[in-house]
Design a protein around this motif. Structure first.
Motif, PDB file in Angstrom:
ATOM      1  N   LEU A  88       0.833  -1.203   0.000  1.00  0.00           N
ATOM      2  CA  LEU A  88       0.000   0.000   0.000  1.00  0.00           C
ATOM      3  C   LEU A  88       0.870   1.256   0.000  1.00  0.00           C
ATOM      4  CD1 LEU A  88      -2.933  -1.007   2.372  1.00  0.00           C
ATOM      5  CD2 LEU A  88      -2.971  -0.780  -0.125  1.00  0.00           C
ATOM      6  N   LEU A  89       1.973   1.217   0.723  1.00  0.00           N
ATOM      7  CA  LEU A  89       2.914   2.338   0.687  1.00  0.00           C
ATOM      8  C   LEU A  89       3.459   2.517  -0.730  1.00  0.00           C
ATOM      9  CD1 LEU A  89       4.559   4.563   2.057  1.00  0.00           C
ATOM     10  CD2 LEU A  89       6.243   2.804   2.685  1.00  0.00           C
ATOM     11  N   LEU A  90       3.802   1.420  -1.386  1.00  0.00           N
ATOM     12  CA  LEU A  90       4.258   1.477  -2.776  1.00  0.00           C
ATOM     13  C   LEU A  90       3.191   2.108  -3.662  1.00  0.00           C
ATOM     14  CD1 LEU A  90       6.225   0.789  -5.097  1.00  0.00           C
ATOM     15  CD2 LEU A  90       5.168  -1.504  -5.151  1.00  0.00           C
ATOM     16  N   SER A  91       1.930   1.755  -3.439  1.00  0.00           N
ATOM     17  CA  SER A  91       0.847   2.325  -4.257  1.00  0.00           C
ATOM     18  C   SER A  91       0.719   3.832  -4.040  1.00  0.00           C
ATOM     19  CB  SER A  91      -0.479   1.609  -3.987  1.00  0.00           C
ATOM     20  OG  SER A  91      -1.035   1.986  -2.738  1.00  0.00           O
ATOM     21  N   VAL A  92       0.946   4.287  -2.813  1.00  0.00           N
ATOM     22  CA  VAL A  92       0.911   5.724  -2.528  1.00  0.00           C
ATOM     23  C   VAL A  92       2.077   6.423  -3.228  1.00  0.00           C
ATOM     24  CG1 VAL A  92       1.167   7.463  -0.704  1.00  0.00           C
ATOM     25  CG2 VAL A  92      -0.368   5.506  -0.362  1.00  0.00           C
ATOM     26  N   ILE A  93       3.260   5.828  -3.142  1.00  0.00           N
ATOM     27  CA  ILE A  93       4.440   6.412  -3.799  1.00  0.00           C
ATOM     28  C   ILE A  93       4.238   6.458  -5.313  1.00  0.00           C
ATOM     29  CG2 ILE A  93       6.897   6.040  -4.291  1.00  0.00           C
ATOM     30  CD1 ILE A  93       7.075   4.886  -1.378  1.00  0.00           C
ATOM     31  N   MET A  94       3.722   5.366  -5.883  1.00  0.00           N
ATOM     32  CA  MET A  94       3.425   5.339  -7.313  1.00  0.00           C
ATOM     33  C   MET A  94       2.439   6.435  -7.678  1.00  0.00           C
ATOM     34  SD  MET A  94       2.851   1.297  -8.117  1.00  0.00           S
ATOM     35  CE  MET A  94       2.226   1.688  -9.756  1.00  0.00           C
ATOM     36  N   SER A  95       1.412   6.584  -6.847  1.00  0.00           N
ATOM     37  CA  SER A  95       0.395   7.600  -7.114  1.00  0.00           C
ATOM     38  C   SER A  95       1.007   8.985  -7.151  1.00  0.00           C
ATOM     39  CB  SER A  95      -0.705   7.545  -6.045  1.00  0.00           C
ATOM     40  OG  SER A  95      -1.368   6.309  -6.083  1.00  0.00           O
ATOM     41  N   VAL A  96       1.789   9.304  -6.124  1.00  0.00           N
ATOM     42  CA  VAL A  96       2.362  10.646  -6.005  1.00  0.00           C
ATOM     43  C   VAL A  96       3.357  10.926  -7.138  1.00  0.00           C
ATOM     44  CG1 VAL A  96       3.835  12.105  -4.550  1.00  0.00           C
ATOM     45  CG2 VAL A  96       1.964  10.795  -3.527  1.00  0.00           C
ATOM     46  N   LEU A  97       4.191   9.948  -7.451  1.00  0.00           N
ATOM     47  CA  LEU A  97       5.247  10.179  -8.438  1.00  0.00           C
ATOM     48  C   LEU A  97       4.793  10.024  -9.888  1.00  0.00           C
ATOM     49  CD1 LEU A  97       8.300   8.410  -6.752  1.00  0.00           C
ATOM     50  CD2 LEU A  97       7.699  10.850  -6.745  1.00  0.00           C
ATOM     51  N   LEU A  98       3.847   9.119 -10.147  1.00  0.00           N
ATOM     52  CA  LEU A  98       3.503   8.785 -11.525  1.00  0.00           C
ATOM     53  C   LEU A  98       2.104   9.238 -11.945  1.00  0.00           C
ATOM     54  CD1 LEU A  98       4.923   5.136 -11.540  1.00  0.00           C
ATOM     55  CD2 LEU A  98       6.034   7.217 -12.388  1.00  0.00           C
ATOM     56  N   LEU A  99       1.112   8.975 -11.127  1.00  0.00           N
ATOM     57  CA  LEU A  99      -0.273   9.206 -11.540  1.00  0.00           C
ATOM     58  C   LEU A  99      -0.773  10.619 -11.238  1.00  0.00           C
ATOM     59  CD1 LEU A  99      -0.343   5.851 -10.474  1.00  0.00           C
ATOM     60  CD2 LEU A  99      -2.299   6.198 -11.949  1.00  0.00           C
ATOM     61  N   VAL A 100      -0.474  11.133 -10.062  1.00  0.00           N
ATOM     62  CA  VAL A 100      -0.984  12.453  -9.669  1.00  0.00           C
ATOM     63  C   VAL A 100      -0.518  13.568 -10.609  1.00  0.00           C
ATOM     64  CG1 VAL A 100      -0.913  14.210  -7.849  1.00  0.00           C
ATOM     65  CG2 VAL A 100      -1.450  11.837  -7.271  1.00  0.00           C
ATOM     66  N   PRO A 101       0.752  13.578 -11.028  1.00  0.00           N
ATOM     67  CA  PRO A 101       1.143  14.654 -11.950  1.00  0.00           C
ATOM     68  C   PRO A 101       0.321  14.668 -13.252  1.00  0.00           C
ATOM     69  CG  PRO A 101       3.092  13.620 -11.018  1.00  0.00           C
ATOM     70  CD  PRO A 101       1.914  12.778 -10.605  1.00  0.00           C
ATOM     71  N   ILE A 102       0.044  13.499 -13.795  1.00  0.00           N
ATOM     72  CA  ILE A 102      -0.774  13.430 -15.009  1.00  0.00           C
ATOM     73  C   ILE A 102      -2.194  13.866 -14.685  1.00  0.00           C
ATOM     74  CG2 ILE A 102      -1.739  11.914 -16.798  1.00  0.00           C
ATOM     75  CD1 ILE A 102       0.815  10.158 -16.428  1.00  0.00           C
ATOM     76  N   ASN A 103      -2.741  13.364 -13.572  1.00  0.00           N
ATOM     77  CA  ASN A 103      -4.103  13.719 -13.190  1.00  0.00           C
ATOM     78  C   ASN A 103      -4.238  15.220 -12.942  1.00  0.00           C
ATOM     79  OD1 ASN A 103      -6.861  12.831 -12.491  1.00  0.00           O
ATOM     80  ND2 ASN A 103      -6.303  13.749 -10.530  1.00  0.00           N
ATOM     81  N   ASN A 104      -3.245  15.820 -12.308  1.00  0.00           N
ATOM     82  CA  ASN A 104      -3.320  17.259 -12.028  1.00  0.00           C
ATOM     83  C   ASN A 104      -3.374  18.079 -13.315  1.00  0.00           C
ATOM     84  OD1 ASN A 104      -3.435  16.957  -9.273  1.00  0.00           O
ATOM     85  ND2 ASN A 104      -1.255  17.319  -8.959  1.00  0.00           N
ATOM     86  N   ARG A 105      -2.692  17.620 -14.331  1.00  0.00           N
ATOM     87  CA  ARG A 105      -2.786  18.305 -15.628  1.00  0.00           C
ATOM     88  C   ARG A 105      -4.144  18.028 -16.267  1.00  0.00           C
ATOM     89  NH1 ARG A 105       2.490  16.177 -15.924  1.00  0.00           N
ATOM     90  NH2 ARG A 105       1.825  14.510 -17.330  1.00  0.00           N
ATOM     91  N   ASN A 106      -4.530  16.765 -16.289  1.00  0.00           N
ATOM     92  CA  ASN A 106      -5.759  16.338 -16.949  1.00  0.00           C
ATOM     93  C   ASN A 106      -6.992  17.033 -16.392  1.00  0.00           C
ATOM     94  OD1 ASN A 106      -7.724  14.546 -18.316  1.00  0.00           O
ATOM     95  ND2 ASN A 106      -7.929  13.633 -16.300  1.00  0.00           N
TER      96      ASN A 106
END
Length: 148
Positions: A88-106
């Motif tokens: 779950l910690l890995l999923s949070v790190i993945m979210s912050v580093l990989l998914l959130v930046p794209i989502n914030n633009r989208n």
């Protein structure tokens, strides 16, 4: 008290898995079948809605799993809970580093201001999301196994 914590944590993580599976395999295919403007507007709206809710759910799930691991540190199955927490910690790190930046633009895009590569960016988000879903499914499976 521990039994209630175990059940509540497992149910909340399971519900999170269900939501993320629905995004990956139900909502995204529906949105992608729409005309481009509707696809992009739907993704932006979903990004705003889930972007506000999911951080609380992910962090809350991680906090509950951590509490479970600490509370049950001398019980059988704690290693599974600790491993689930690490995932779950890995999923949070993945979210912050990989998914959130794209989502914030989208979530700020409209048909008038979206970049030329908006589809490629959403496809990248989807690929990262599939990996994250696999990670949280594995964490959930470990929690269920520890509970059993």
């Amino acid at each position: 008290m521990l039994n209630a914590l175990e059940v509540i944590t497992t149910v909340l993580v399971g519900l999170m898995v269900g939501v993320e599976l629905s995004v990956a395999f139900v909502m995204n295919p529906i949105l992608n079948a729409l005309p481009d403007d509707s696809t992009q507007l739907g993704n932006a709206h979903g990004g705003r809605m889930l972007g506000a809710l999911m951080p609380i759910w992910y962090i809350g799930s991680l906090a509950l799993v951590t509490t479970w691991a600490i509370t049950a540190r001398h019980h059988e199955g704690t290693g599974l809970v600790i491993t689930a927490g690490a995932l779950l910690l890995l999923s949070v790190i993945m979210s912050v580093l990989l998914l959130v930046p794209i989502n914030n633009r989208n979530k700020t895009w409209t048909p008038d201001n979206r970049p030329a590569d908006w589809k490629q960016q959403l496809n990248r988000w989807n690929r990262y999301h599939y990996v994250r879903v696999a990670v949280i499914i594995t964490a959930f499976t470990l929690l269920v196994t520890a509970l059993a």
